[in-house]
Design a protein around this motif. Structure first.
Motif, PDB file in Angstrom:
ATOM      1  N   ARG A  41     -64.226 -40.668  42.096  1.00 32.97           N
ATOM      2  CA  ARG A  41     -63.130 -40.338  41.201  1.00 32.97           C
ATOM      3  C   ARG A  41     -63.725 -39.834  39.895  1.00 32.97           C
ATOM      4  O   ARG A  41     -64.926 -39.943  39.669  1.00 32.97           O
ATOM      5  N   GLU A  42     -62.867 -39.320  39.012  1.00 33.32           N
ATOM      6  CA  GLU A  42     -63.358 -38.863  37.711  1.00 33.32           C
ATOM      7  C   GLU A  42     -63.104 -39.957  36.673  1.00 33.32           C
ATOM      8  O   GLU A  42     -61.986 -40.452  36.526  1.00 33.32           O
ATOM      9  N   CYS A  43     -64.167 -40.347  35.965  1.00 32.32           N
ATOM     10  CA  CYS A  43     -64.040 -41.368  34.923  1.00 32.32           C
ATOM     11  C   CYS A  43     -63.158 -40.840  33.797  1.00 32.32           C
ATOM     12  O   CYS A  43     -62.947 -39.628  33.655  1.00 32.32           O
ATOM     13  N   ALA A  44     -62.660 -41.746  32.990  1.00 35.15           N
ATOM     14  CA  ALA A  44     -61.758 -41.368  31.902  1.00 35.15           C
ATOM     15  C   ALA A  44     -62.445 -40.409  30.932  1.00 35.15           C
ATOM     16  O   ALA A  44     -63.637 -40.524  30.650  1.00 35.15           O
ATOM     17  N   ALA A  45     -61.659 -39.480  30.397  1.00 34.83           N
ATOM     18  CA  ALA A  45     -62.178 -38.448  29.482  1.00 34.83           C
ATOM     19  C   ALA A  45     -62.262 -38.998  28.050  1.00 34.83           C
ATOM     20  O   ALA A  45     -61.564 -38.546  27.143  1.00 34.83           O
ATOM     21  N   VAL A  46     -63.123 -40.004  27.881  1.00 33.41           N
ATOM     22  CA  VAL A  46     -63.374 -40.580  26.556  1.00 33.41           C
ATOM     23  C   VAL A  46     -64.861 -40.481  26.279  1.00 33.41           C
ATOM     24  O   VAL A  46     -65.667 -40.216  27.171  1.00 33.41           O
ATOM     25  N   GLN A  65     -65.640 -50.690  22.381  1.00 35.48           N
ATOM     26  CA  GLN A  65     -66.161 -49.624  23.234  1.00 35.48           C
ATOM     27  C   GLN A  65     -64.994 -48.918  23.896  1.00 35.48           C
ATOM     28  O   GLN A  65     -63.964 -49.536  24.207  1.00 35.48           O
ATOM     29  N   GLU A  66     -65.143 -47.613  24.110  1.00 40.44           N
ATOM     30  CA  GLU A  66     -64.142 -46.854  24.849  1.00 40.44           C
ATOM     31  C   GLU A  66     -64.116 -47.323  26.308  1.00 40.44           C
ATOM     32  O   GLU A  66     -65.165 -47.602  26.904  1.00 40.44           O
ATOM     33  N   ASN A  67     -62.921 -47.408  26.885  1.00 38.25           N
ATOM     34  CA  ASN A  67     -62.766 -47.813  28.277  1.00 38.25           C
ATOM     35  C   ASN A  67     -62.896 -46.590  29.177  1.00 38.25           C
ATOM     36  O   ASN A  67     -62.004 -45.740  29.232  1.00 38.25           O
ATOM     37  N   LEU A  68     -64.004 -46.501  29.893  1.00 37.88           N
ATOM     38  CA  LEU A  68     -64.260 -45.362  30.766  1.00 37.88           C
ATOM     39  C   LEU A  68     -63.438 -45.416  32.058  1.00 37.88           C
ATOM     40  O   LEU A  68     -63.516 -44.504  32.876  1.00 37.88           O
ATOM     41  N   CYS A  69     -62.649 -46.486  32.229  1.00 38.06           N
ATOM     42  CA  CYS A  69     -61.792 -46.624  33.412  1.00 38.06           C
ATOM     43  C   CYS A  69     -60.313 -46.542  33.062  1.00 38.06           C
ATOM     44  O   CYS A  69     -59.463 -46.874  33.902  1.00 38.06           O
ATOM     45  N   ASN A  70     -60.000 -46.102  31.869  1.00 37.53           N
ATOM     46  CA  ASN A  70     -58.598 -46.025  31.459  1.00 37.53           C
ATOM     47  C   ASN A  70     -57.821 -45.074  32.377  1.00 37.53           C
ATOM     48  O   ASN A  70     -58.143 -43.900  32.492  1.00 37.53           O
ATOM     49  N   ARG A  71     -56.816 -45.618  33.072  1.00 38.94           N
ATOM     50  CA  ARG A  71     -55.965 -44.862  34.000  1.00 38.94           C
ATOM     51  C   ARG A  71     -56.756 -44.274  35.168  1.00 38.94           C
ATOM     52  O   ARG A  71     -56.365 -43.246  35.733  1.00 38.94           O
ATOM     53  N   VAL A  72     -57.843 -44.928  35.551  1.00 40.70           N
ATOM     54  CA  VAL A  72     -58.636 -44.486  36.705  1.00 40.70           C
ATOM     55  C   VAL A  72     -58.403 -45.468  37.847  1.00 40.70           C
ATOM     56  O   VAL A  72     -58.437 -46.687  37.651  1.00 40.70           O
ATOM     57  N   ASP A  74     -59.037 -47.620  41.379  1.00 44.49           N
ATOM     58  CA  ASP A  74     -60.183 -48.439  41.779  1.00 44.49           C
ATOM     59  C   ASP A  74     -61.209 -47.599  42.531  1.00 44.49           C
ATOM     60  O   ASP A  74     -60.873 -46.692  43.298  1.00 44.49           O
ATOM     61  N   GLY A  75     -62.464 -47.955  42.342  1.00 40.49           N
ATOM     62  CA  GLY A  75     -63.548 -47.295  43.055  1.00 40.49           C
ATOM     63  C   GLY A  75     -64.598 -46.726  42.115  1.00 40.49           C
ATOM     64  O   GLY A  75     -64.537 -46.908  40.895  1.00 40.49           O
ATOM     65  N   HIS A  76     -65.566 -46.055  42.719  1.00 42.70           N
ATOM     66  CA  HIS A  76     -66.660 -45.449  41.951  1.00 42.70           C
ATOM     67  C   HIS A  76     -66.156 -44.181  41.265  1.00 42.70           C
ATOM     68  O   HIS A  76     -65.384 -43.411  41.833  1.00 42.70           O
ATOM     69  N   CYS A  77     -66.610 -43.965  40.010  1.00 41.23           N
ATOM     70  CA  CYS A  77     -66.226 -42.739  39.300  1.00 41.23           C
ATOM     71  C   CYS A  77     -67.449 -42.110  38.642  1.00 41.23           C
ATOM     72  O   CYS A  77     -68.441 -42.793  38.343  1.00 41.23           O
ATOM     73  N   GLU A  78     -67.359 -40.812  38.444  1.00 38.65           N
ATOM     74  CA  GLU A  78     -68.411 -40.054  37.760  1.00 38.65           C
ATOM     75  C   GLU A  78     -67.750 -38.995  36.894  1.00 38.65           C
ATOM     76  O   GLU A  78     -66.609 -38.603  37.123  1.00 38.65           O
ATOM     77  N   ARG A  79     -68.513 -38.527  35.878  1.00 37.00           N
ATOM     78  CA  ARG A  79     -67.996 -37.451  35.036  1.00 37.00           C
ATOM     79  C   ARG A  79     -69.132 -36.837  34.250  1.00 37.00           C
ATOM     80  O   ARG A  79     -70.062 -37.532  33.827  1.00 37.00           O
ATOM     81  N   SER A  87     -71.587 -42.665  35.210  1.00 31.48           N
ATOM     82  CA  SER A  87     -71.443 -43.195  36.561  1.00 31.48           C
ATOM     83  C   SER A  87     -71.164 -44.695  36.491  1.00 31.48           C
ATOM     84  O   SER A  87     -71.852 -45.434  35.771  1.00 31.48           O
ATOM     85  N   GLY A  88     -70.130 -45.158  37.239  1.00 31.03           N
ATOM     86  CA  GLY A  88     -69.810 -46.580  37.251  1.00 31.03           C
ATOM     87  C   GLY A  88     -68.663 -46.881  38.194  1.00 31.03           C
ATOM     88  O   GLY A  88     -68.214 -46.009  38.954  1.00 31.03           O
ATOM     89  N   THR A  89     -68.166 -48.099  38.136  1.00 30.02           N
ATOM     90  CA  THR A  89     -67.119 -48.556  39.049  1.00 30.02           C
ATOM     91  C   THR A  89     -65.937 -49.106  38.258  1.00 30.02           C
ATOM     92  O   THR A  89     -66.126 -49.793  37.246  1.00 30.02           O
ATOM     93  N   CYS A  90     -64.737 -48.790  38.733  1.00 30.19           N
ATOM     94  CA  CYS A  90     -63.506 -49.248  38.085  1.00 30.19           C
ATOM     95  C   CYS A  90     -62.738 -50.190  39.007  1.00 30.19           C
ATOM     96  O   CYS A  90     -62.774 -50.047  40.227  1.00 30.19           O
ATOM     97  N   LYS A  91     -62.040 -51.144  38.392  1.00 31.55           N
ATOM     98  CA  LYS A  91     -61.141 -52.007  39.138  1.00 31.55           C
ATOM     99  C   LYS A  91     -60.037 -52.470  38.200  1.00 31.55           C
ATOM    100  O   LYS A  91     -60.304 -52.965  37.101  1.00 31.55           O
ATOM    101  N   ASN A  92     -58.804 -52.272  38.640  1.00 33.50           N
ATOM    102  CA  ASN A  92     -57.630 -52.650  37.837  1.00 33.50           C
ATOM    103  C   ASN A  92     -57.683 -52.050  36.432  1.00 33.50           C
ATOM    104  O   ASN A  92     -57.311 -52.694  35.449  1.00 33.50           O
TER     105      ASN A  92
END
Length: 259
Positions: A41-46, A65-72, A74-79, A87-92
């Motif tokens: 997925r694409e990480c948040a644009a922050v 810190q900016e939340n790189l999973c805002n409105r992302v 669940d799963g792995h994301c990159e941007r 690169s990282g992982t988001c959940k809830n």
């Protein structure tokens, strides 16, 4: 109740359907990680900045810190963000697990860290360049455990290393030139985490100690040779420890040249 009672058949059908739905839901969640590793997925644009850490306050702690999973989802994301690869992982909607930000062209590490339930929690590295990386551990938003930070001194790098306990500096913190050269100074903290003493290691073998508003200079044999009280100039001492004269303007530097 008869064996072919419609109510039993409907009950079994509902139970079977519920089990199938639960299985698909469980398996789907189990597959999110592997699938999003291949199709991230694409990480948040922050701004992909590391946690902001305030080391000047007591206790030292994370302030944001900016939340790189805002409105992302669940799963792995990159941007790609301004030349950096996130690169990282988001959940809830929160960051979890290991996160890295690297230079997209060279692969050099910008920073990395660990998250739990959306909060910084674990080991972090923040790099000025590949050779100079701050390292510290965050526990419940406080710095905790061994820490290394780098500061620039003209054209040199100075490494400051020591240990935190729940955000309070403890024991002896040492400054070394380029991390491997001579010790430049050492800062000693008291039990409350307040700076109690600071020692400067002079290149001529002498030692300067600053204790609050008091300064004491020792020679290589640990004998006091000069002292300054809360007010007034540096006084030169005789063998008995008595002030015999005021130091000349350049004498303090001559008595303790720093590396």
């Amino acid at each position: 109740m008869k064996k072919d009672d419609p109510r039993i058949r409907w009950g079994l059908r509902l139970l079977t359907a519920a089990m199938i739905i639960a299985l698909f839901w469980f398996e789907g969640n189990m597959l999110i990680g592997p699938i999003t590793r291949v199709f991230p997925r694409e990480c948040a644009a922050v701004t992909p900045s590391p946690p902001q850490v305030d080391t000047t306050s007591l206790p030292a702690h994370v302030i944001g810190q900016e939340n790189l999973c805002n409105r992302v989802s669940d799963g792995h994301c990159e941007r790609l963000a301004g030349g950096d690869r996130v690169s990282g992982t988001c959940k809830n909607g929160g960051m979890i697990g290991d996160w890295t930000v690297k230079d997209a062209a060279t692969g050099a590490l910008r920073w990395s860290g660990q998250y739990e339930g959306g909060w910084a929690s674990g080991e972090f590295r923040v790099c000025k360049d590949p050779a100079h990386c701050d390292s510290f551990r965050i526990d419940h938003l406080h710095l905790d455990g061994p820490a290394v930070t780098w500061e620039r001194d003209g054209d040199r790098w100075i490494e400051l290393s020591g240990r935190y306990e729940r955000g309070r500096g403890v024991g002896r913190w040492v400054r070394r030139i380029d991390g491997k050269g001579a010790v430049r100074s050492a800062l000693v903290f008291d039990e409350q985490g307040l700076a109690a003493k600071e020692f400067f290691y002079c290149t001529n073998g002498n030692l300067k100690e600053i204790r609050g508003r008091r300064t004491i200079l020792y020679d290589a044999e640990n004998r006091r040779i000069a002292e300054r009280g809360p007010d007034g100039p540096l006084g030169i001492l005789d063998a008995a420890g008595n002030v015999v004269r005021d130091a000349r303007p350049d004498e303090e530097t001559a008595l303790c040249p720093l590396p």
